[in-house]
Design an enzyme around this catalytic site. Sequence first.
Site, PDB file in Angstrom:
ATOM      1  CG  HIS A 280      -3.853  10.445  -1.728  1.00  0.00           C
ATOM      2  ND1 HIS A 280      -3.730  11.679  -1.140  1.00  0.00           N
ATOM      3  CD2 HIS A 280      -4.248  10.662  -3.002  1.00  0.00           C
ATOM      4  CE1 HIS A 280      -4.062  12.611  -2.020  1.00  0.00           C
ATOM      5  NE2 HIS A 280      -4.364  12.015  -3.164  1.00  0.00           N
TER       6      HIS A 280
ATOM      7  CD  GLU B  49      -5.633   8.197 -10.989  1.00  0.00           C
ATOM      8  OE1 GLU B  49      -6.788   8.151 -11.443  1.00  0.00           O
ATOM      9  OE2 GLU B  49      -4.741   8.904 -11.467  1.00  0.00           O
TER      10      GLU B  49
HETATM   11  N1  ACO Z   1       1.919   0.076  -3.035  1.00  0.00           N
HETATM   12  C1  ACO Z   1       2.841  -0.383  -2.182  1.00  0.00           C
HETATM   13  N2  ACO Z   1       3.484   0.396  -1.281  1.00  0.00           N
HETATM   14  C2  ACO Z   1       3.145   1.692  -1.268  1.00  0.00           C
HETATM   15  C3  ACO Z   1       2.189   2.239  -2.119  1.00  0.00           C
HETATM   16  C4  ACO Z   1       1.549   1.369  -3.031  1.00  0.00           C
HETATM   17  N3  ACO Z   1       0.629   1.823  -3.867  1.00  0.00           N
HETATM   18  N4  ACO Z   1       2.062   3.557  -1.867  1.00  0.00           N
HETATM   19  C5  ACO Z   1       2.940   3.843  -0.907  1.00  0.00           C
HETATM   20  N5  ACO Z   1       3.595   2.714  -0.516  1.00  0.00           N
HETATM   21  C6  ACO Z   1       4.625   2.596   0.493  1.00  0.00           C
HETATM   22  C7  ACO Z   1       5.984   2.964  -0.065  1.00  0.00           C
HETATM   23  O1  ACO Z   1       6.658   1.874  -0.618  1.00  0.00           O
HETATM   24  C8  ACO Z   1       6.661   3.509   1.162  1.00  0.00           C
HETATM   25  O2  ACO Z   1       7.029   2.404   1.963  1.00  0.00           O
HETATM   26  P1  ACO Z   1       8.437   2.386   2.750  1.00  0.00           P
HETATM   27  O3  ACO Z   1       8.377   3.567   3.686  1.00  0.00           O
HETATM   28  O4  ACO Z   1       8.422   1.064   3.422  1.00  0.00           O
HETATM   29  O5  ACO Z   1       9.484   2.544   1.687  1.00  0.00           O
HETATM   30  C9  ACO Z   1       5.550   4.222   1.905  1.00  0.00           C
HETATM   31  O6  ACO Z   1       4.352   3.534   1.540  1.00  0.00           O
HETATM   32  C10 ACO Z   1       5.419   5.695   1.580  1.00  0.00           C
HETATM   33  O7  ACO Z   1       5.329   5.822   0.164  1.00  0.00           O
HETATM   34  P2  ACO Z   1       5.669   7.149  -0.634  1.00  0.00           P
HETATM   35  O8  ACO Z   1       5.826   6.820  -2.066  1.00  0.00           O
HETATM   36  O9  ACO Z   1       6.792   7.874   0.063  1.00  0.00           O
HETATM   37  O10 ACO Z   1       4.326   7.992  -0.371  1.00  0.00           O
HETATM   38  P3  ACO Z   1       3.967   9.359  -1.065  1.00  0.00           P
HETATM   39  O11 ACO Z   1       3.043  10.045  -0.161  1.00  0.00           O
HETATM   40  O12 ACO Z   1       5.203  10.071  -1.475  1.00  0.00           O
HETATM   41  O13 ACO Z   1       3.265   8.886  -2.430  1.00  0.00           O
HETATM   42  C11 ACO Z   1       1.694   8.024  -3.945  1.00  0.00           C
HETATM   43  C12 ACO Z   1       1.880   8.839  -2.652  1.00  0.00           C
HETATM   44  C13 ACO Z   1       2.577   8.592  -5.032  1.00  0.00           C
HETATM   45  C14 ACO Z   1       0.242   8.147  -4.392  1.00  0.00           C
HETATM   46  C15 ACO Z   1       2.039   6.546  -3.662  1.00  0.00           C
HETATM   47  O14 ACO Z   1       1.155   6.017  -2.668  1.00  0.00           O
HETATM   48  C16 ACO Z   1       2.034   5.686  -4.919  1.00  0.00           C
HETATM   49  O15 ACO Z   1       3.024   5.656  -5.620  1.00  0.00           O
HETATM   50  N6  ACO Z   1       0.900   4.997  -5.223  1.00  0.00           N
HETATM   51  C17 ACO Z   1       0.813   4.180  -6.414  1.00  0.00           C
HETATM   52  C18 ACO Z   1       0.556   5.039  -7.658  1.00  0.00           C
HETATM   53  C19 ACO Z   1      -0.839   5.616  -7.673  1.00  0.00           C
HETATM   54  O16 ACO Z   1      -1.817   4.996  -7.275  1.00  0.00           O
HETATM   55  N7  ACO Z   1      -0.922   6.867  -8.162  1.00  0.00           N
HETATM   56  C20 ACO Z   1      -2.186   7.623  -8.216  1.00  0.00           C
HETATM   57  C21 ACO Z   1      -2.241   8.592  -7.076  1.00  0.00           C
HETATM   58  S1  ACO Z   1      -3.814   9.378  -6.914  1.00  0.00           S
HETATM   59  C22 ACO Z   1      -3.736  10.778  -7.855  1.00  0.00           C
HETATM   60  O17 ACO Z   1      -2.746  11.399  -7.999  1.00  0.00           O
HETATM   61  C23 ACO Z   1      -4.928  11.240  -8.513  1.00  0.00           C
END
Ligand code: ACO
Length: 379
Positions: free
Chosen positions: A261, A315
């Site tokens: 998140h 989620e």
């Molecule tokens: N699984 C694996 N790695 C992850 C995940 C995940 N679910 N979430 C973040 N990371 C990692 C990324 O790969 C990245 O790693 P790196 O720096 O080594 O490349 C790092 O953590 C940062 O990730 P970002 O995508 O830049 O984080 P951001 O804050 O932009 O995104 C988000 C948050 C979109 C929720 C992300 O965690 C994600 O894509 N999660 C999976 C999808 C999901 O669960 N969506 C529902 C969100 S809740 C809602 O909106 C109601």
Amino acid sequence: MSSVSTSAAAAKGLDGVVVASTGISQVFGNEGRLVYRGYSIGQLAGKATFEEVCHLLWKGHLPNQVELDEIRSMMSARRALPEAVLATIKAMPASTDPMDDLRTGASAIGAALPISGPATYEQALTLTAMFPTIVATFDRLRKGKEPIAPRADLSHAANYLYMLTGNIPHESHVKSLDTYLVLLADHGMNASTFTARVIASTESDICSAVVGGIGALKGPLHGGAPALVMDMLDQIGAQNNIKPWIDRALDGHIKLMGFGHRVYKTTDPRAEILRTMAQQSSTPEFFALARGTEEYALEELHRRKSDQRLYTNVEFYSAAVLNSVGLDRDLFPSTFAISRVSGWTAHVLEQMVGNRLIRPQSEYTGRTDLVFTPVSERP
Ligand code: ACO
């Protein structure tokens, strides 16, 4: 080559940028706390109904009995769709994604009523009241069934389930869905709420703002994740496949749905509540698979990405709860929208007070020195 440099570097994804003042809700990411107008989410979930929370978000306080009776009857009186909206939904192919149906149906409400001018409480209430009818009407039609008219004597949650199935829903299903709707109603400056506020800030109408919100919510990085959580659990299938499946996904740099998140750097409080609900409402086998997947995923995420503080988000267990009340998984995002429209509309109403156009800047990284050549002279 000459290019322009702007004074401020872009904050990728607007991370940490404050874009609005709000009294509606706040996410305290380090504490794992979500507050709606002063109330921690744990104070409301399972105790206040969705209709009470709508009143809280729109009016700023929990309703007394007279106010609650009034908002209930106002919402139930506005559930039926205008003929033009019904015709629009009927015109859509059965293969339409339910979120595309909802986006189109919501837009049709704006045209049919019509909704225009400065946003009003009445418009917020009307849109929120009609969302379940759009979703249920389309779901019935795509399955070759007749739509079911809303019933004014049922709660918002119960009526949604009734319009989907034609049966008076089981009390435990109504309670689960109602609690889910309360938990998802608002969440600070999330992507869809920001979208709605940007649209409202141009002095466009509240329906346009809500339609934009649906578009933003649809993506898997926001509200599109829970169906993908179910797909993931299906693919994992059994306890002994959790480790190999998660290892393979993370080795392949695939994001695990339902984890991570932007703001929470600890467990999302909604996920904690939904986990308890999922345990009560799912089969023991399904819950064991979900819990086992969560535990191993967290272990690996913490080991592989120790600097990121990745935890379970809302989620992950939303999927289990919505599944247990009998919703098809492709209805999960539109059911999220059925809840979040209350928050979007509250934010639109708030944005109208002392509104100023939201118009940020960008960091230009292109060239600035090109000279025009006619098409006949271009290589
Ligand atoms: N699984 C694996 N790695 C992850 C995940 C995940 N679910 N979430 C973040 N990371 C990692 C990324 O790969 C990245 O790693 P790196 O720096 O080594 O490349 C790092 O953590 C940062 O990730 P970002 O995508 O830049 O984080 P951001 O804050 O932009 O995104 C988000 C948050 C979109 C929720 C992300 O965690 C994600 O894509 N999660 C999976 C999808 C999901 O669960 N969506 C529902 C969100 S809740 C809602 O909106 C109601």
